[in-house]
Design a protein around this motif. Structure first.
Motif, PDB file in Angstrom:
ATOM      1  N   ILE A 282       0.851  -1.196   0.000  1.00 47.31           N
ATOM      2  CA  ILE A 282       0.000   0.000   0.000  1.00 47.31           C
ATOM      3  C   ILE A 282       0.890   1.251   0.000  1.00 47.31           C
ATOM      4  O   ILE A 282       0.657   2.198  -0.751  1.00 47.31           O
ATOM      5  CB  ILE A 282      -0.944  -0.011   1.228  1.00 47.31           C
ATOM      6  CG1 ILE A 282      -1.890  -1.209   1.139  1.00 47.31           C
ATOM      7  CG2 ILE A 282      -1.712   1.298   1.335  1.00 47.31           C
ATOM      8  CD1 ILE A 282      -2.790  -1.401   2.342  1.00 47.31           C
ATOM      9  N   GLU A 283       1.900   1.198   0.822  1.00 49.75           N
ATOM     10  CA  GLU A 283       2.821   2.338   0.932  1.00 49.75           C
ATOM     11  C   GLU A 283       3.454   2.661  -0.426  1.00 49.75           C
ATOM     12  O   GLU A 283       3.715   3.814  -0.766  1.00 49.75           O
ATOM     13  CB  GLU A 283       3.905   2.004   1.981  1.00 49.75           C
ATOM     14  CG  GLU A 283       4.706   3.196   2.472  1.00 49.75           C
ATOM     15  CD  GLU A 283       3.786   4.331   2.922  1.00 49.75           C
ATOM     16  OE1 GLU A 283       4.083   5.490   2.589  1.00 49.75           O
ATOM     17  OE2 GLU A 283       2.756   4.043   3.581  1.00 49.75           O
ATOM     18  N   SER A 284       3.688   1.611  -1.204  1.00 45.83           N
ATOM     19  CA  SER A 284       4.415   1.791  -2.474  1.00 45.83           C
ATOM     20  C   SER A 284       3.572   2.415  -3.591  1.00 45.83           C
ATOM     21  O   SER A 284       4.088   2.717  -4.666  1.00 45.83           O
ATOM     22  CB  SER A 284       4.922   0.430  -2.965  1.00 45.83           C
ATOM     23  OG  SER A 284       3.849  -0.315  -3.539  1.00 45.83           O
ATOM     24  N   LEU A 285       2.273   2.576  -3.365  1.00 45.86           N
ATOM     25  CA  LEU A 285       1.415   3.056  -4.453  1.00 45.86           C
ATOM     26  C   LEU A 285       1.709   4.509  -4.801  1.00 45.86           C
ATOM     27  O   LEU A 285       1.842   5.359  -3.917  1.00 45.86           O
ATOM     28  CB  LEU A 285      -0.064   2.916  -4.073  1.00 45.86           C
ATOM     29  CG  LEU A 285      -0.567   1.491  -3.870  1.00 45.86           C
ATOM     30  CD1 LEU A 285      -2.037   1.513  -3.420  1.00 45.86           C
ATOM     31  CD2 LEU A 285      -0.427   0.688  -5.147  1.00 45.86           C
TER      32      LEU A 285
ATOM     33  N   ALA B  81      -2.383   8.486  -5.302  1.00 46.18           N
ATOM     34  CA  ALA B  81      -2.755   8.923  -3.948  1.00 46.18           C
ATOM     35  C   ALA B  81      -4.175   8.501  -3.602  1.00 46.18           C
ATOM     36  O   ALA B  81      -4.475   8.152  -2.456  1.00 46.18           O
ATOM     37  CB  ALA B  81      -2.625  10.442  -3.838  1.00 46.18           C
TER      38      ALA B  81
ATOM     39  N   LYS C  78      -4.134   4.807  -2.641  1.00 46.27           N
ATOM     40  CA  LYS C  78      -3.484   4.631  -1.345  1.00 46.27           C
ATOM     41  C   LYS C  78      -4.425   5.072  -0.218  1.00 46.27           C
ATOM     42  O   LYS C  78      -4.559   4.393   0.805  1.00 46.27           O
ATOM     43  CB  LYS C  78      -2.181   5.457  -1.314  1.00 46.27           C
ATOM     44  CG  LYS C  78      -1.348   5.164  -0.071  1.00 46.27           C
ATOM     45  CD  LYS C  78      -0.173   6.102   0.086  1.00 46.27           C
ATOM     46  CE  LYS C  78       0.914   5.848  -0.965  1.00 46.27           C
ATOM     47  NZ  LYS C  78       2.198   6.499  -0.575  1.00 46.27           N
ATOM     48  N   GLN C  79      -5.106   6.186  -0.457  1.00 50.54           N
ATOM     49  CA  GLN C  79      -6.043   6.699   0.550  1.00 50.54           C
ATOM     50  C   GLN C  79      -7.196   5.715   0.781  1.00 50.54           C
ATOM     51  O   GLN C  79      -7.604   5.453   1.909  1.00 50.54           O
ATOM     52  CB  GLN C  79      -6.588   8.040   0.065  1.00 50.54           C
ATOM     53  CG  GLN C  79      -7.461   8.763   1.077  1.00 50.54           C
ATOM     54  CD  GLN C  79      -8.148   9.965   0.434  1.00 50.54           C
ATOM     55  OE1 GLN C  79      -8.331  10.020  -0.780  1.00 50.54           O
ATOM     56  NE2 GLN C  79      -8.528  10.932   1.264  1.00 50.54           N
TER      57      GLN C  79
ATOM     58  N   THR D 140      -5.892   2.631   2.717  1.00 47.24           N
ATOM     59  CA  THR D 140      -5.545   3.012   4.086  1.00 47.24           C
ATOM     60  C   THR D 140      -6.799   3.222   4.914  1.00 47.24           C
ATOM     61  O   THR D 140      -6.914   2.738   6.048  1.00 47.24           O
ATOM     62  CB  THR D 140      -4.694   4.302   4.052  1.00 47.24           C
ATOM     63  OG1 THR D 140      -3.570   4.075   3.201  1.00 47.24           O
ATOM     64  CG2 THR D 140      -4.205   4.663   5.453  1.00 47.24           C
TER      65      THR D 140
ATOM     66  N   ASP E 121      -0.659   0.237 -10.078  1.00 47.05           N
ATOM     67  CA  ASP E 121      -1.368   0.610  -8.847  1.00 47.05           C
ATOM     68  C   ASP E 121      -2.779   0.036  -8.822  1.00 47.05           C
ATOM     69  O   ASP E 121      -3.271  -0.421  -7.790  1.00 47.05           O
ATOM     70  CB  ASP E 121      -1.433   2.138  -8.714  1.00 47.05           C
ATOM     71  CG  ASP E 121      -0.094   2.708  -8.279  1.00 47.05           C
ATOM     72  OD1 ASP E 121       0.889   1.932  -8.197  1.00 47.05           O
ATOM     73  OD2 ASP E 121      -0.018   3.922  -8.026  1.00 47.05           O
TER      74      ASP E 121
ATOM     75  N   THR F 235      -4.172  -2.718  -6.166  1.00 44.77           N
ATOM     76  CA  THR F 235      -5.406  -2.445  -5.419  1.00 44.77           C
ATOM     77  C   THR F 235      -6.409  -3.580  -5.603  1.00 44.77           C
ATOM     78  O   THR F 235      -7.052  -4.027  -4.644  1.00 44.77           O
ATOM     79  CB  THR F 235      -6.008  -1.108  -5.895  1.00 44.77           C
ATOM     80  OG1 THR F 235      -5.028  -0.089  -5.707  1.00 44.77           O
ATOM     81  CG2 THR F 235      -7.273  -0.775  -5.131  1.00 44.77           C
TER      82      THR F 235
END
Lengths: 337, 337, 337, 337, 337, 337
Positions: free
Chosen positions: C129-132, C135, C138-139, C142, C195, C199
């Protein structure tokens, strides 16, 4: 110790025995397992077979000196024991057991085998080859069956593990029946090249000599499972043709196509559909012959199991689980009413 | 008569031409038919091709001395003509036509061909073979591709007649993409024998060198239709192995199984399902690579046809008639809104 | 009464026990039934489980004060008993039984669970997830996993009730394997939006946290049966996005499409076919990873059951009933011959 | 320039016109393409539609000042032109064309629309909601349709792009027919929860309001293609329920299950089979109503095309390509014989 | 006006005519439509047929006194006209047309018909009936064919509308071929009741005499579409048996079963699978004979269309769209190479 | 010897009996087999049935004079015996057994039968016939059911051997339910000819009176297996119509089509698809009614087996193995939580 004697008692005979009656005979060991009783005592559980069927057997005292130490699945053994029933299931209690000496018992007695005369069947096959007008095809078949190991296997192989002709000599029996049918069908349709059709009949299942093994019951070889009898048969033919200089390229393609397409549909494992008249005809007569044999077997089974002549058989696996009715028996029973 | 000149006008260029503009260039004759007009005058109807596409052409005066008498489907010809449209369909009116002299035009210019550098692709293939740890497999692949005619065909062959990678060099391009993917997947699953997987990738479609022919457009050979590339490939490998004494029997079975089972399902023409991990993986990556290429082609076609970036493509034959959407273009177009 | 002790005897250990040997340990009650003997005496028939398997148990004296009155399916119990065999089937004779006190035994010991370190797996997921770069995605991920109950369930859930990864942590283990594979495949095909693929990997099966329940063995919830994990997962994502103002509408559609289409075919329960490249790729790698795990499990089962290295496995349910062969073992055994 | 007038000439009327007769009327622009003639002159090719059908139109002088420069697919335009036939195909030659001013023409005149009174249909729908005994379901439906934009779309939407009820108001017409049928079936089977069945009828296709768009003919939206009306409908309901505190969790699951399963089979795009009696009944009546409408349409089409009363219809796409026979017409024709 | 003359010009001959050549002959009117030219002038569009094919015809002056007013689909007409081509499509321009007087032209000349001698075929059929040992079956067949209208229809009927044997007398030709094949197969399998098999052959398609009509081309009757030839045939047999007191009930059931099951699979329209050996055999030989005829027709069509002897045919609809290769031609062409 | 007494103990009652409790009652003999114990002693193994179920019974002393010599499958017998359990399976130990005298016991007590009043159902059927406006259809139905043997069978027949309505009177119960539903559906769709639909409902399964036999449990007759109830029903109707001079030919075709097509698909044994609106509607309501009954039975079975109100049922064979949930029970249970 058990003396050597020719096999005169068959598994099919045991059904008529009284509880506890003793006997001795030769059998093939189909499975052998170590087990323990509830009270933790070790015993051997065997399945023994001969050409008339198979039966469970128990060695309750595996340490007894009259029981051979060294024997295994695939061995022919001489057994002395007695017959019993457990919950309606027949069983042999084994008292003595030793491996058969070489020559003492006949392997052909140990597995279900054709009721037909194998030499006569083989002669019919040879006669068909002899009858071919096409010199290339005759040469191909002759060269292939000149391999004595292959010829021996062709005489012995079952046609299937379970469905139709699942007995020693079944492949040959099926092929010879097809040869007769092929001659009739080729005579009916002038469109057909009789020699190519006959060649296809002889070669279509030849890969079964390596797809199946019949040393200890009928089973698939690993090669058989991974490659299949179609591919194995094609390879046998390809390599034989490679040794026949001048074999026409187009004829080679047609012969291979006969083998590749004989199951008739992709989902039955043929990578190609029949696209020449002879391949189409081969697919039909092969399927018809297998099904007629399945019908015959279903009627024989029903009769063995004491079904009334005018009942439907059980569902037949090889015919999409349908039930069958014997026309002749049903009409006969109707006449008696 | 027409002088020889290197091809500098391609069929794709003609779309931009004004009605009636004259030009001359080399083309491959894809079809040639005699026809008559309503007023019973004979003319020739041709389809001409080059690597950018194909176009109809008419020779209204086949008796004109500037039109060669002797030419046929499969010939490369030099044409002088002019461009026209008939009911929105582009057409060439041919004024002069002669057969190309040997060496005058490059065959590779005449059929659609890979945009990649074939020598570089070939070097990648050779590098993969070089990288194998298993000496038997390395020897097999080396021996097979030592046949220069075969190697030449492998470099030229399309991967299919119509679907994915249907262009010269398409087979090689597909295999090299798979080699990259195979290395990634083998690295992910320690269960996989990387050398066997790589070997399967290189051999799985090798039979296409004889199943297809690409002299005059892409088509199936009669042998290809009757036997199929799976069987042809298996035979190439069988015969190579027959020349390698000591090649392990089990390894041979596994390599053949990789080829036989790579379509993944009986109804797709594989006579056997994948039964070893490498065959399973090969079936997946082969299918994925073909589909990713079909997706790519669908997007390129949509873009050539002027579809808006955020429309769905037409129905894609190679993907069960489904429509596709280009993620990247659609999101980009969304951002612009 | 039984004193509390940490579990040190597992069901898998019992196979090695002598008949009648006594022991005590904690187990999960999987089923509990009242029965009567032939002589009409009531007894309890239980199935007890722990992470190594399950076993039948009999309480012949349910009225004995050392047997708890109140316990039920789903409870962890402390049992003192002895080991026996009945018709080759292992069984526990229970002498004492009480419910485990809270904290006495670890739930994770009671059901089959991943052999991998769950914290490490989770860290890998978080790293992905961090590597995406995107934004919004990732949001979304998270925000979703910020729900601690959901995150806990994601760490615990099996990937299936019976087929592949059917153990605690199986979902996470499967997803982390897919993340590695997705990175490899995305690197190979520039067409893919990495990405979005990542996901999709993380979200595709997230609905299983509510489709399955794993308190007392693995089973479907009623909601799971009526709605399915695809719908449940879509709803989790829809509601998370509803709380993220400004989340792009088109990106939402694509993420939902990834979940909806990941089974690849309507008849496998996906209401939509994959129509974007990332959905196509997700369907392939998800299927490949599940099948590779099924292969691995089949080999492990065969080895546990003492199959020879060069035998085919039993028919594998998750692979259309086909048999499998371990390439490496078979070749190794071949070399020894 | 063309003066504004209410539409009084419809496309269906043109069939009766003499060649060359002039007229003017309002139409919806369904497609607009730039083309060139053989002699390279640019012209516009249009497809114009109204509620009675569609027709091709040509603007041979797009530069004429009486032809609007700025108009596009989806616009309503006022056209002055004349009628002609080209190879049996009707065509309009356009002499003048301008965009309709706002309010000049009614959108409902421009697309095929239900022959029923939409307000009356809507009142029947509202009456059904009013009749519900279950307060939660009544509240859900009321809340959902309180969204005026959604309610407007529900009144306008076609039920399909092509098959049954493919006209404005078709969704509402289909639902109201189903409400009548649902009441009859629920009265027949006491097992059925009538309120849940009615709710399922009203909600099952509600996602079509976003799956389809009907501004310029009937088409799928991209969201519709990627997610489908089942998923869109479920989301509308999920979000409405999220705003209704205290809505019973189990009732929510059942309502969603009704929507998810209403296509009855996985291969028809339902991710779940009907598992409650109401879902089973909904699937049947939905399918029956669609098919009865397809039958009715087939008979009307046959009658429009002048088929004899006792002929079979053409093959009907929505009924697996079968032909249909009108019982009543066939018997009547038989009586006349 | 046109004088009556026997037909000596056939549609197949026209292909060789020069543009504009005049001729006169008899034809069957297959379709007749009123149309208008672009300039709004009415004309007649006809399709005319005879046993060699069909052709379009135009009557440009339907008011001309030399054109009959009253004629319709199904009439035989005498036409004077000339031959022309329009866009490669042959066409007749009609100058004079009148209905044929009774007896002037032979209906059998007007539709494709068997090349075999119908009387000889019929004699073979009668001979088969004569050969039956089973008196009941002989009586049934004799009684049925004693109906002269039925016998006449049996002699005329095509075997299908489009696929195999789609010509007058095709049914009889197919049945007679099957009788020969049935005798061969019954001789090969003693299990088969030859009389029942022969009866099944004669009756299996008898319902086609009412399922099809061949007055104006080949088409299905409405009764044929709604009931099918299986049901019609069963009814013919049931009613004949009802008039034969003492016909054995069981034999009746078997004969009906032969008809009901002869398509071999439910999805081919047989409501029952073959469950007696004769029904199984009938299904095979019926299918084989139809397919052999389809093969033959495909080769004849290829040869008519000038395909090279060693090309594959076009895709054959009756054989699942596969292409075929003529073994004999291909080998012959290979020998010439 | 056993005295005659009316049946007052049913098989369903035995479940509550203590081990060894004696009783006597009448039962139907469903199967009778000769067997031998392990110690080779002969005994009889019976299956006895009545309308509440079936149970195994053993006669350990078949030679005992209190055991009748002559009785067989299909006889009603008076049994005195005692109840026992063997491995959780209930069993009757028989001490005395004699054949029931005529009139002593009611056949309807011996097989599962409808809970509805058969006379009332029959009156409803007669009322429907009375209500028909079409005199021909009324005459047909009246004539058919005037056959008292047929009418008796119609009242008694089960609707199926195993699936829905598999009890005496089940056919009539199913038809009467359909008549109610047909009236509702015909009222909803003016397109439908109500009289034809009603006639189809009454006749669609009438062939079951000969396809099934219910003397000794429910089974298929040989005629039923070979011909099927569709064909048998068509024949009953054909022959009735043959006795009604002036019955319109077209109406006959439609009535037969209703019967032939009512299974809706070829693969379900209908040789024709529904092609008239009434046949389409009949197929739907027949299928719906059968499925609603299967749902009802599944809920009743679950409740009998003590399933919690909010559990899913077991997999239901008649509904493609899906599990079902009782809406009403599940919601009720949810409210209690």
């Amino acid at each position: 110790m058990l003396a050597g004697r020719m096999k005169d008692i068959y598994i099919a005979d045991l059904a008529g025995f009284d509880e506890g009656r003793a006997f001795d005979s030769f059998f093939l060991v189909l499975t052998k397992q170590q087990r323990t009783t509830k009270s933790n005592k070790p015993y051997l559980n065997l399945v023994l077979g001969d050409k008339t069927g198979q039966i469970e057997a128990r060695v309750w005292e595996p340490g007894d000196p009259r029981i051979a130490r060294e024997f295994d699945r695939g061995d022919i053994v001489k057994v002395r024991g007695s017959f019993s029933r457990y919950e309606d299931r027949a069983q042999v209690k084994v008292d003595q057991l030793r491996k058969a000496a070489s020559g003492e018992a006949d392997k052909l007695d140990m597995l279900p085998a054709t009721a037909r005369d194998v030499d006569a069947l083989w002669a019919q096959l040879m006669g068909s080859i002899e009858s071919l007008a096409n010199a290339n095809l005759k040469q191909l078949l002759t060269a292939l069956l000149a391999d004595t190991e292959l010829a021996k296997a062709y005489r012995e192989a079952p046609a299937a593990r379970q469905l139709h002709h699942a007995w020693l000599g079944g492949l040959l029996e099926h092929v010879v029946s097809l040869l007769g049918l092929a001659d009739r069908v080729a005579a009916h349709y002038p469109l057909l090249d009789r020699d190519l059709l006959v060649t296809g009949v002889i070669l279509h299942d030849i890969g079964k000599v390596r797809e199946l093994e019949w040393d200890t019951g009928f089973d698939y070889t690993v090669e058989g499972v991974l490659l299949g009898h179609i591919q194995i048969g094609v390879d046998l033919v390809e390599k034989t043709i490679a040794g026949l200089p001048g074999f026409p390229e187009r004829l080679r393609t047609l012969v291979l196509h006969m083998i590749l397409s004989h199951h008739g549909k992709l989902e039955f494992g043929s990578p190609k559909l029949p696209m020449i008249p002879e391949a189409l005809a081969l697919n039909f007569i092969d399927d018809l012959d297998a099904k007629m044999m399945a019908v015959q077997q279903a009627f024989e089974k029903a009769s063995r199991e004491g079904k009334a002549a005018d009942e439907l058989t059980d569902k037949v696996w090889a015919l999409d689980q349908r039930q069958l009715l014997s026309t002749k028996e049903w009409l006969k029973a109707g006449n008696r009413e």
